[in-house]
Each structure stands twice: as structure tokens, then as C-alpha cells.
Design a protein around this motif. Structure first.
Motif: not given
Length: 207
Positions: A61-64, A76-88, A95-105
Motif C-alpha cells: 500500500x502506498x501512502x502519501x 497515480x502509480x499505485x492507483x493503476x496497480x490491481x492490488x495495493x491501496x493508494x492512500x492520501x 495555496x495547494x490542492x488538498x486531495x488528488x484524484x488518484x486515491x482509493x482511501x
């Protein structure tokens, strides 16, 4: 004043409670830090995306921090994978975007200190790409936690971008060690490396 203290305490409690609920059942996590300002075509962003994908497809699982730049690339990389979670694990900034669209959690935190803690609390390794003040803050936070034995045994800290980090590492090696601000063995906490295949294999060996 008392009302403000109650609100403050409630928000802190929410950060830790919600963070634990989101992450407590996730095993084999790796945290990726890096600049929110890096374009997706940047070399380091592309490396972050590839590393995250390689790890996630192995069930890691990838956490950012859930924002733009390196964080978005890793998610984005984790989101494309079939197994691990993409956590944000994000935070509201003016002054910066809070949440990107490539998270599963995902979870938005109220405070930086609680977010930083939860970003690494459940991870077995931390991979840090080039970044600014926020990334440096995260780097030294996790190095300090590792140095003082607050991280789990075998926790790894990788710095990707040897050219970017070389002056900082010279300061650590030539000034902090020579002035006896840290022990020579503390240098072993950090591994500077550009080969993401090696990072992947080492992380798979500890997960």
C-alpha cells in the motif's frame, strides 16, 4: 478561550481517531514524500509513479500526503496497480490542492503534526523524493523518530535524487558528525539511492 481549547482538542482527537480507523487494517505500507509543486513530467515524479506502481502491484500500500506533484505521481502509480491501496492523507492549504484524484482511501487532517505522525505510523519504509520545506520537515521528523527508536524495527528511509540531496548530506556528514551533533552511526538511518528497482527489492524483503 476554554471553548477554543475544547474545539482544538476535539479536532486533534478526530485526526488521530480517524487516521487509525483508516489505516489500522492495512498491512505492508510504504510512505512516499516529495514536493507538491513538481510537474508530472518531471523525472522525479515519473520515478515516484513507477516505484509506487511496482510496489503496489506486489500488494504494498502506498501512502502519501494526498496532494499534487510527487504525491499525485505516487498515488497515480499505485492507483493503476490491481492490488495495493493508494492512500492520501491530506490537509487543507490556501495555496495547494488538498486531495488528488488518484486515491482509493483518503482523509483530510486538521493539523500538520497529527498528519505527519499518521503518514508514517503504519509504514515499514519511507521514500523521500526532492521537495521544499514541507518535505524537509517530513524527512527530519522521520529520521528523528528512527534515531530515537520510535519507529518499528527495520524501518527504512530512502532519499531518491542523489544530486538534489548531495549538499544536505555533505552538511550532515561533514558538519553534524564532525561537531558531534549526531553519532557517525546515525548516517546509516538514511540511504541515498536513485535505483528504484533496488528500493523495490529491499522493501519487498521487509514486507
Amino acid at each position: 478561550m476554554e471553548k477554543n481549547n475544547v474545539i482544538y482538542s476535539t479536532r486533534i482527537n478526530d485526526d488521530f481517531t480517524n487516521g487509525r480507523e483508516l489505516l489500522k487494517n492495512l498491512k505492508n505500507n510504504v510512505t512516499i514524500f516529495g514536493s507538491a509543486r513538481t510537474k508530472q513530467t518531471n523525472l522525479y515524479a515519473m520515478k515516484a509513479q513507477k516505484l509506487a506502481y511496482l510496489l503496489a502491484k506486489e500488494g504494498i500500500n502506498i501512502i502519501t500526503g494526498g496532494g499534487d506533484g510527487i504525491m499525485q505521481a505516487a498515488n497515480r502509480g499505485a492507483f493503476k496497480a490491481p492490488v495495493g491501496e493508494s492512500v492520501g492523507l491530506s490537509i487543507d492549504l490556501p495555496f495547494e490542492q488538498s486531495v488528488n484524484p488518484y486515491t482509493t482511501k483518503q482523509l483530510t487532517f486538521n493539523y500538520f503534526f497529527s498528519r505527519k505522525y499518521m503518514l508514517v505510523k503504519y509504514s515499514k519504509a519511507c521514500v523521500i523524493f526532492p521537495g521544499g520545506y514541507g518535505t524537509l520537515d517530513e524527512l527530519f521528523e522521520v529520521v528523528t523518530l528512527t534515531q530515537t527508536g520510535k519507529m518499528r524495527d527495520g524501518f527504512r528511509v530512502y532519499l531518491v535524487g542523489s544530486e538534489f540531496w548531495q549538499d544536505l548530506m555533505k552538511f550532515i556528514e561533514n558538519t553534524l558528525v564532525n561537531e558531534k551533533m549526531i553519532d557517525p552511526g546515525d548516517l546509516d538511518i538514511i540511504k541515498v539511492i536513485d535505483d528504484i528497482e533496488v528500493i523495490k527489492e529491499e522493501i519487498l524483503n521487509i514486507c
